[in-house]
Design a protein around this motif. Structure first.
Motif, PDB file in Angstrom:
ATOM      1  N   ARG A 213       0.892  -1.100   0.015  1.00  0.00           N
ATOM      2  CA  ARG A 213       0.042   0.038  -0.206  1.00  0.00           C
ATOM      3  C   ARG A 213       0.844   1.275  -0.006  1.00  0.00           C
ATOM      4  NH1 ARG A 213      -5.297  -1.621   2.607  1.00  0.00           N
ATOM      5  NH2 ARG A 213      -3.868  -2.386   4.257  1.00  0.00           N
ATOM      6  N   GLY A 214       2.092   1.104   0.262  1.00  0.00           N
ATOM      7  CA  GLY A 214       2.810   2.442   0.557  1.00  0.00           C
ATOM      8  C   GLY A 214       3.273   2.678  -0.887  1.00  0.00           C
ATOM      9  N   VAL A 215       3.203   2.012  -2.009  1.00  0.00           N
ATOM     10  CA  VAL A 215       3.451   2.624  -3.346  1.00  0.00           C
ATOM     11  C   VAL A 215       2.416   3.539  -3.669  1.00  0.00           C
ATOM     12  CG1 VAL A 215       4.750   0.485  -3.972  1.00  0.00           C
ATOM     13  CG2 VAL A 215       2.123   0.977  -4.736  1.00  0.00           C
ATOM     14  N   LYS A 216       1.146   3.663  -3.169  1.00  0.00           N
ATOM     15  CA  LYS A 216       0.272   4.686  -3.004  1.00  0.00           C
ATOM     16  C   LYS A 216      -0.600   4.724  -4.225  1.00  0.00           C
ATOM     17  CE  LYS A 216       1.979   7.459   0.616  1.00  0.00           C
ATOM     18  NZ  LYS A 216       3.148   6.760   0.807  1.00  0.00           N
ATOM     19  N   SER A 217      -0.258   4.365  -5.426  1.00  0.00           N
ATOM     20  CA  SER A 217      -1.169   4.356  -6.474  1.00  0.00           C
ATOM     21  C   SER A 217      -0.558   3.398  -7.653  1.00  0.00           C
ATOM     22  CB  SER A 217      -1.106   5.794  -7.262  1.00  0.00           C
ATOM     23  OG  SER A 217       0.251   5.907  -7.737  1.00  0.00           O
ATOM     24  N   GLN A 275      -0.239 -12.660   6.887  1.00  0.00           N
ATOM     25  CA  GLN A 275      -0.589 -13.418   5.679  1.00  0.00           C
ATOM     26  C   GLN A 275       0.598 -13.243   4.566  1.00  0.00           C
ATOM     27  OE1 GLN A 275      -2.532 -11.378   7.567  1.00  0.00           O
ATOM     28  NE2 GLN A 275      -4.246 -12.310   8.133  1.00  0.00           N
ATOM     29  N   HIS A 276       0.998 -11.747   4.424  1.00  0.00           N
ATOM     30  CA  HIS A 276       2.066 -11.649   3.589  1.00  0.00           C
ATOM     31  C   HIS A 276       3.230 -12.436   3.569  1.00  0.00           C
ATOM     32  CE1 HIS A 276       3.714  -9.503  -0.112  1.00  0.00           C
ATOM     33  NE2 HIS A 276       4.843  -9.556   0.553  1.00  0.00           N
ATOM     34  N   LEU A 277       3.616 -12.601   4.847  1.00  0.00           N
ATOM     35  CA  LEU A 277       4.763 -13.300   5.206  1.00  0.00           C
ATOM     36  C   LEU A 277       4.546 -14.817   4.759  1.00  0.00           C
ATOM     37  CD1 LEU A 277       5.859 -12.029   8.585  1.00  0.00           C
ATOM     38  CD2 LEU A 277       6.500 -11.143   6.303  1.00  0.00           C
ATOM     39  N   ALA A 288      13.836  -5.459   2.796  1.00  0.00           N
ATOM     40  CA  ALA A 288      12.665  -4.446   3.116  1.00  0.00           C
ATOM     41  C   ALA A 288      12.993  -3.152   3.011  1.00  0.00           C
ATOM     42  CB  ALA A 288      12.176  -4.802   4.402  1.00  0.00           C
ATOM     43  N   ILE A 289      12.210  -2.403   2.385  1.00  0.00           N
ATOM     44  CA  ILE A 289      12.270  -0.947   2.373  1.00  0.00           C
ATOM     45  C   ILE A 289      10.711  -0.379   2.952  1.00  0.00           C
ATOM     46  CG2 ILE A 289      12.460   1.299   0.778  1.00  0.00           C
ATOM     47  CD1 ILE A 289      13.896  -0.935  -1.203  1.00  0.00           C
ATOM     48  N   ASN A 290      11.018   0.328   3.969  1.00  0.00           N
ATOM     49  CA  ASN A 290       9.834   0.881   4.755  1.00  0.00           C
ATOM     50  C   ASN A 290       9.999   2.122   5.422  1.00  0.00           C
ATOM     51  OD1 ASN A 290       7.528   0.891   6.521  1.00  0.00           O
ATOM     52  ND2 ASN A 290       7.065  -0.822   5.740  1.00  0.00           N
ATOM     53  N   LEU A 309      10.207   4.683  -0.130  1.00  0.00           N
ATOM     54  CA  LEU A 309      10.573   3.944  -1.255  1.00  0.00           C
ATOM     55  C   LEU A 309      10.743   4.668  -2.494  1.00  0.00           C
ATOM     56  CD1 LEU A 309       8.081   3.038  -3.493  1.00  0.00           C
ATOM     57  CD2 LEU A 309       7.214   2.439  -1.242  1.00  0.00           C
ATOM     58  N   PHE A 310      10.196   5.783  -2.617  1.00  0.00           N
ATOM     59  CA  PHE A 310      10.218   6.655  -3.662  1.00  0.00           C
ATOM     60  C   PHE A 310      11.682   7.213  -3.970  1.00  0.00           C
ATOM     61  CE2 PHE A 310       5.656   6.364  -3.145  1.00  0.00           C
ATOM     62  CZ  PHE A 310       5.546   5.706  -4.223  1.00  0.00           C
ATOM     63  N   GLU A 311      12.461   7.219  -2.927  1.00  0.00           N
ATOM     64  CA  GLU A 311      13.800   7.601  -3.004  1.00  0.00           C
ATOM     65  C   GLU A 311      14.920   6.589  -3.175  1.00  0.00           C
ATOM     66  OE1 GLU A 311      14.648  10.139   0.381  1.00  0.00           O
ATOM     67  OE2 GLU A 311      12.818  11.549  -0.110  1.00  0.00           O
TER      68      GLU A 311
END
Ligand code: FAD
Length: 323
Positions: A213-217, A275-277, A288-290, A309-311
């Motif tokens: 969800r962190g990618v936003k779009s 559930q993702h793991l 992991a990038i968070n 992540l966008f950087e």
């Protein structure tokens, strides 16, 4: 004690899937001098004989019937059962793929055989074949051995390395005609509609760059796709990203998505829900990038980058381009 081992080759669009070669490697481990036979279905089955023999098949059984050109449960069930009755193997491997997961339990049940699904390893211990498989959504592993009888095993892709190709090997080839009970062929594939730009197959990818969800779009996936392209990998996603309609559910990794075991899994903007793991924690190296240093994904990561992540992702892409 030597064993006869059969591998059902998984061929899509005329290409052998890697897991078939990995299954041959597993078969060679347990055969202990016995014969390793590969079965290939469909009118173009001959095309993959060489590759199978270079990677460990002593014998290749071809069932060249057009009814097997596209996978259908009924046709594969009938053909696979007859091949097994013909070869009389002690152990049968298929990939833990859509095909293997569907046809193996059916035939195993019909023949009264045992089955171990989703194996990540297989070894011979004190002349017993021991299969390893994950339990509790990958939190633990169980080892299983069978005292007697024929055993089926479905093999999780990317776990047992395929053998180096030996071009001097050539297998004995046999064409087998199987009889279909027409009234039991209840489905016909009329057309296969593919999604555009399929790229590297997620379940066999060596590198996966996955977005949450962190990618936003939907656009937020573009830098991830660029990194995946540079690394020759595939893009995956969390269910959070799929639910938010940033990407297709075909990319979902996890308990209710695909289970993957790449050499490198880069999780971008994914919190690390259990559930993702369940779908990726057995990857060989996890990055992991968070931006949240407390995110649970860091508990399974080999390398963690706390940041936006966008950087971070474009920086990684630029660096990998130099390699
Ligand atoms: P979030 O939990 O919202 O995490 C987003 C993360 O992005 C946060 O950690 C945040 O810090 C980080 N972030 C935000 N912006 C940035 C930025 N700019 N840079 C870096 N980091 C940033 N989930 C799956 O993934 N697969 C499944 O198969 C699955 N099956 C499920 C089955 C069931 C029965 C249930 C109940 C749930 C299932 N889920 C599954 C959902 C799961 O519980 C989580 O809700 C989901 O994984 C969360 O997705 P996410 O990590 O992308 O989102």
């Amino acid at each position: 004690m030597s064993k006869n081992v059969l591998v059902l080759a998984d061929v899509r669009d005329g290409e052998l899937r890697n897991v078939s070669l990995e299954s041959l490697a597993a078969a060679t481990r347990v055969a202990d001098g016995g014969a390793v036979t590969a079965a290939v279905f469909g009118s173009k089955a001959k095309d993959v004989v060489e590759e199978l023999s270079h990677h460990g098949a002593d014998k290749v059984v071809l069932v060249l019937d057009e009814k097997l050109d596209q996978y259908t449960t009924d046709a594969y069930f009938q053909a696979f059962k007859q091949v097994i009755e013909h070869v009389e193997p002690d152990v049968i491997f298929t990939g833990h793929t859509a095909i293997g997961r569907d046809v193996s339990p059916r035939v195993a049940a019909r023949l009264g055989c045992g089955l171990v699904s989703d194996c990540t390893d297989v070894e011979v211990d004190d002349s017993q074949i021991v299969f390893t498989r994950p339990i509790y959504a990958g939190k633990a592993f169980v080892k299983k051995a069978f005292r007697e009888g024929t055993v089926f095993a479905t093999l999780r892709p990317n776990n047992i390395p395929a053998l180096e190709a030996d071009t001097s090997r050539s297998a004995v080839v046999e064409e087998l005609e199987v009889q279909f009970a027409e009234d039991l062929l209840r489905t016909v594939v009329k057309d296969v509609v593919r999604k555009a730009s399929e790229g590297v197959d997620l379940s066999e990818a060596r590198v996966i760059v996955s977005g949450g969800r962190g990618v936003k779009s939907a656009d937020g996936f573009k830098p991830l796709q660029e990194l995946a392209d540079v690394l020759g990998g595939a893009v995956g996603a969390s269910r959070g990203a799929c639910d938010a309609e940033y990407c297709d559910y075909a990319l979902q990794i996890g308990q209710t998505g695909k289970v993957v075991t790449p050499d490198l899994y880069i999780a971008c903007g994914i919190s690390g829900a259990i559930q993702h793991l369940a779908g990726m924690s057995n990857s060989k190296v996890i990055v992991a990038i968070n931006k949240d240093p407390e995110a649970n994904i860091f508990s399974v990561a080999d390398y963690g980058i706390v940041g936006d992540l966008f950087e971070v992702v474009p920086m990684l892409t630029e660096e990998f381009k130099k390699v």
